[in-house]
Write a protein that holds these residues in place. Sequence first.
Motif, PDB file in Angstrom:
ATOM      1  N   ASP A   8     -17.470 113.686  33.822  1.00 39.27           N
ATOM      2  CA  ASP A   8     -18.539 113.740  34.522  1.00 39.27           C
ATOM      3  C   ASP A   8     -19.647 112.964  33.468  1.00 39.27           C
TER       4      ASP A   8
ATOM      5  N   THR B 188     -22.322 115.540  31.949  1.00 39.72           N
ATOM      6  CA  THR B 188     -21.900 116.659  30.804  1.00 39.72           C
ATOM      7  C   THR B 188     -20.706 115.883  29.907  1.00 39.72           C
TER       8      THR B 188
ATOM      9  N   GLU C 278     -17.765 116.258  30.520  1.00 35.51           N
ATOM     10  CA  GLU C 278     -16.655 117.053  30.896  1.00 35.51           C
ATOM     11  C   GLU C 278     -15.650 116.344  31.588  1.00 35.51           C
TER      12      GLU C 278
END
Length: 344
Positions: A64, A67, A69
């Motif tokens: 992502d 983020t 992540e």
Amino acid sequence: MRGGLTCRDRKKDHCHQRIVINNNLINGPGNVPPVPTPTIPPEPDICGKIYVADGRDRSITVLDVATGEVIRTIPLSGNPFSAYVNQDKRQLYVIDSFEGLLEVIDVETDEVVQTIRVAFGADIATNLVYDPVQDIIYITVSSGIRLLDANTFEQVGFINTNASASNPYDIARDSVTGYVYVTNSFGNFVYVIDGSTIIGQIPVGQNPNQITIDLTTRRAYVSNHGSRDVPVIDLTTSQVIATITTGNVTPYRTAVDVATNTVYTALNNGTVAVIDGDTNTIIDYIDVGGFPRAIAINAIDRLAYVSNNLDNTVSVIDLNTCEVIVTIPVGNGPYGIGIYQFPC
């Protein structure tokens, strides 16, 4: 004197204010200050996903953008080498080099929607580029360049480069002229292709590998593995106008920050060279991870992503400070990187 701020430390207009005790039993409601409304940060206009080719894991790791992540892992049929995002068609093209496959992924669902064999026999597929004008995909294989219809993925042309004397490796497109440029790692030059015809060759040095085009300055940057340097091609004249030496280390993928005319080149000693695009000189080095291979730039958020092939990580560089701000574990042997950006 008691500790804490004195009137001399405070703003002048606060030093002469009467203290109001907000207690109804003493002096009524008084001047009750309003409760401040919490400030909610605005939603970003553009969101995105980063696709990392896990070269030894038969998968794509999806990050992502907001983020950093890992949000999912996409299984593949083969070991991915390159990752190319087609923003127009909302597709990710992945080349599985040794299996000779092109895998097409829908970036909305992150699912493989088609798998096409593009290399046969002793051929090895390496990289590709999309031509939106002709609506075709150029794919480099050991013996030449395959042209595929971008809708049916059927072959519509083939450019024979004489496999005994050449090895087409990387490919880039100049959207101004529509010309396609292909590195020939055996012949020490770059092909210039118009449509399906080779119209020229540009000598660049020993064993040219990757090529990146800056569409703003109309310059191309080539990573020479043999001579360990980065020649700079002026696309308006098809001439090398500068050669940037990288010393005793091998350059790999280059990316350009068009906002500052800064060029970033991954070096196999675990660093990224920062190149001033005006002077064509290295002005800094950024420590990343083991054997960095590819770089992708997120111009909106002013970030760069570097795949570290030996460390199985991606380094995220803040382009404003030239510092690594986070290192993200990904799959085994990360190589190519692609970014898909879309309205939030």
